[in-house]
Design a protein around this motif. Sequence first.
Motif, PDB file in Angstrom:
ATOM      1  N   THR A 192      -1.096   3.310   0.892  1.00 45.59           N
ATOM      2  CA  THR A 192      -1.797   3.156  -0.373  1.00 45.59           C
ATOM      3  C   THR A 192      -3.132   2.488  -0.089  1.00 45.59           C
ATOM      4  O   THR A 192      -3.258   1.721   0.869  1.00 45.59           O
ATOM      5  CB  THR A 192      -1.019   2.276  -1.376  1.00 45.59           C
ATOM      6  OG1 THR A 192      -0.862   0.953  -0.833  1.00 45.59           O
ATOM      7  CG2 THR A 192       0.348   2.862  -1.691  1.00 45.59           C
ATOM      8  N   ALA A 193      -4.151   2.755  -0.895  1.00 41.20           N
ATOM      9  CA  ALA A 193      -5.429   2.081  -0.725  1.00 41.20           C
ATOM     10  C   ALA A 193      -5.229   0.574  -0.888  1.00 41.20           C
ATOM     11  O   ALA A 193      -4.615   0.117  -1.850  1.00 41.20           O
ATOM     12  CB  ALA A 193      -6.436   2.589  -1.755  1.00 41.20           C
ATOM     13  N   GLY A 194      -5.697  -0.185   0.092  1.00 41.89           N
ATOM     14  CA  GLY A 194      -5.518  -1.631   0.053  1.00 41.89           C
ATOM     15  C   GLY A 194      -4.112  -2.083   0.351  1.00 41.89           C
ATOM     16  O   GLY A 194      -3.768  -3.241   0.116  1.00 41.89           O
ATOM     17  N   HIS A 195      -3.267  -1.194   0.867  1.00 45.71           N
ATOM     18  CA  HIS A 195      -1.845  -1.455   1.140  1.00 45.71           C
ATOM     19  C   HIS A 195      -1.217  -2.267   0.009  1.00 45.71           C
ATOM     20  O   HIS A 195      -0.505  -3.262   0.234  1.00 45.71           O
ATOM     21  CB  HIS A 195      -1.635  -2.112   2.515  1.00 45.71           C
ATOM     22  CG  HIS A 195      -2.513  -3.304   2.813  1.00 45.71           C
ATOM     23  ND1 HIS A 195      -2.163  -4.582   2.491  1.00 45.71           N
ATOM     24  CD2 HIS A 195      -3.724  -3.410   3.385  1.00 45.71           C
ATOM     25  CE1 HIS A 195      -3.106  -5.420   2.859  1.00 45.71           C
ATOM     26  NE2 HIS A 195      -4.074  -4.720   3.410  1.00 45.71           N
ATOM     27  N   ILE A 196      -1.488  -1.828  -1.220  1.00 44.59           N
ATOM     28  CA  ILE A 196      -0.933  -2.502  -2.391  1.00 44.59           C
ATOM     29  C   ILE A 196       0.469  -1.979  -2.680  1.00 44.59           C
ATOM     30  O   ILE A 196       0.855  -0.909  -2.219  1.00 44.59           O
ATOM     31  CB  ILE A 196      -1.834  -2.325  -3.629  1.00 44.59           C
ATOM     32  CG1 ILE A 196      -1.981  -0.841  -3.980  1.00 44.59           C
ATOM     33  CG2 ILE A 196      -3.188  -2.975  -3.400  1.00 44.59           C
ATOM     34  CD1 ILE A 196      -2.763  -0.579  -5.259  1.00 44.59           C
ATOM     35  N   THR A 197       1.218  -2.728  -3.454  1.00 37.87           N
ATOM     36  CA  THR A 197       2.585  -2.340  -3.785  1.00 37.87           C
ATOM     37  C   THR A 197       2.717  -2.034  -5.270  1.00 37.87           C
ATOM     38  O   THR A 197       1.964  -2.523  -6.097  1.00 37.87           O
ATOM     39  CB  THR A 197       3.585  -3.461  -3.435  1.00 37.87           C
ATOM     40  OG1 THR A 197       3.319  -4.593  -4.252  1.00 37.87           O
ATOM     41  CG2 THR A 197       3.491  -3.841  -1.975  1.00 37.87           C
ATOM     42  N   ASP A 198       3.678  -1.199  -5.561  1.00 39.86           N
ATOM     43  CA  ASP A 198       4.156  -0.991  -6.925  1.00 39.86           C
ATOM     44  C   ASP A 198       5.640  -0.690  -6.801  1.00 39.86           C
ATOM     45  O   ASP A 198       6.209  -0.826  -5.712  1.00 39.86           O
ATOM     46  CB  ASP A 198       3.376   0.120  -7.649  1.00 39.86           C
ATOM     47  CG  ASP A 198       3.451   1.460  -6.928  1.00 39.86           C
ATOM     48  OD1 ASP A 198       4.357   1.650  -6.073  1.00 39.86           O
ATOM     49  OD2 ASP A 198       2.613   2.338  -7.215  1.00 39.86           O
ATOM     50  N   LEU A 199       6.272  -0.294  -7.877  1.00 43.24           N
ATOM     51  CA  LEU A 199       7.724  -0.070  -7.826  1.00 43.24           C
ATOM     52  C   LEU A 199       8.095   1.053  -6.863  1.00 43.24           C
ATOM     53  O   LEU A 199       9.113   0.975  -6.167  1.00 43.24           O
ATOM     54  CB  LEU A 199       8.253   0.229  -9.228  1.00 43.24           C
ATOM     55  CG  LEU A 199       8.212  -0.940 -10.218  1.00 43.24           C
ATOM     56  CD1 LEU A 199       8.748  -0.506 -11.577  1.00 43.24           C
ATOM     57  CD2 LEU A 199       9.009  -2.134  -9.687  1.00 43.24           C
ATOM     58  N   SER A 200       7.273   2.105  -6.810  1.00 43.51           N
ATOM     59  CA  SER A 200       7.593   3.216  -5.907  1.00 43.51           C
ATOM     60  C   SER A 200       7.444   2.798  -4.446  1.00 43.51           C
ATOM     61  O   SER A 200       8.223   3.236  -3.579  1.00 43.51           O
ATOM     62  CB  SER A 200       6.706   4.432  -6.208  1.00 43.51           C
ATOM     63  OG  SER A 200       5.346   4.137  -5.996  1.00 43.51           O
ATOM     64  N   VAL A 201       6.480   1.950  -4.151  1.00 44.45           N
ATOM     65  CA  VAL A 201       6.316   1.450  -2.787  1.00 44.45           C
ATOM     66  C   VAL A 201       7.497   0.566  -2.401  1.00 44.45           C
ATOM     67  O   VAL A 201       8.072   0.705  -1.315  1.00 44.45           O
ATOM     68  CB  VAL A 201       4.995   0.685  -2.644  1.00 44.45           C
ATOM     69  CG1 VAL A 201       4.946  -0.059  -1.305  1.00 44.45           C
ATOM     70  CG2 VAL A 201       3.806   1.629  -2.755  1.00 44.45           C
ATOM     71  N   LEU A 202       7.875  -0.347  -3.290  1.00 45.45           N
ATOM     72  CA  LEU A 202       9.028  -1.207  -3.011  1.00 45.45           C
ATOM     73  C   LEU A 202      10.305  -0.391  -2.846  1.00 45.45           C
ATOM     74  O   LEU A 202      11.133  -0.679  -1.976  1.00 45.45           O
ATOM     75  CB  LEU A 202       9.193  -2.233  -4.131  1.00 45.45           C
ATOM     76  CG  LEU A 202       8.102  -3.304  -4.208  1.00 45.45           C
ATOM     77  CD1 LEU A 202       8.226  -4.098  -5.507  1.00 45.45           C
ATOM     78  CD2 LEU A 202       8.166  -4.241  -3.008  1.00 45.45           C
ATOM     79  N   ALA A 203      10.450   0.651  -3.664  1.00 44.86           N
ATOM     80  CA  ALA A 203      11.626   1.521  -3.538  1.00 44.86           C
ATOM     81  C   ALA A 203      11.624   2.239  -2.194  1.00 44.86           C
ATOM     82  O   ALA A 203      12.671   2.387  -1.546  1.00 44.86           O
ATOM     83  CB  ALA A 203      11.657   2.535  -4.681  1.00 44.86           C
TER      84      ALA A 203
END
Length: 207
Positions: free
Chosen positions: A73-84
């Motif tokens: 992801t841009a900026g190696h940011i997280t959201d629920l899909s990344v955490l999943a």
Amino acid sequence: MPRTPETVWKQLLEGNRRFMAGHSAHPNQDPSRREKLTAGQNPAVVVLSCSDSRVPVEIIFDQGLGDVFVIRTAGHITDLSVLASLEFAVDSLGVNLVVVLGHESCGAVKAAHAALDGGDLPGGFQRVLVEKVTPSLLAARKDGQNTSDELERRHVREIVNHIIDRSPEIKTRLAEGTVGVVGMRYHLGDGRAEVVVTKGVSDDPLV
């Protein structure tokens, strides 16, 4: 030798050293490897990396097909899909190492920095990048960190802490010693993946 967080961490650093020296081995990229992977995957590490085209994960760590489960992801940011996706890698694929990989001259960090300094917010959904990165920069400023290098390292560190705090699966396996978590920052010029923070593994197993 059984696969452990420490052995996986060592192999990853060895791969980066080969890449830096121009001696990449390009492992696991032959036809037999491709054929073997049709039956399934068993990666050793999951890497949450910035999407920047100058930071190709498998290349800079000299890994091959099926070796690394990569989330970008841009900026190696997280959201629920990344955490999943991270939990899927740990729980279903059995990876032993979670890596957050930032890099030098990160555009998302620069955009958040510009927004804090001058209120210059990007339009559209790009604003989400600023919103996600800004907490890291505020934490850095509170501690007197304001250079680009310091902000990028702090953002990596904050994302590592965020992942551990938000993911019960990763937190449990870290406590059990079956998973390590590492934050790194890639240098564009010399190809070095700098170690920013380690949890559950040594700082440098190659020393």
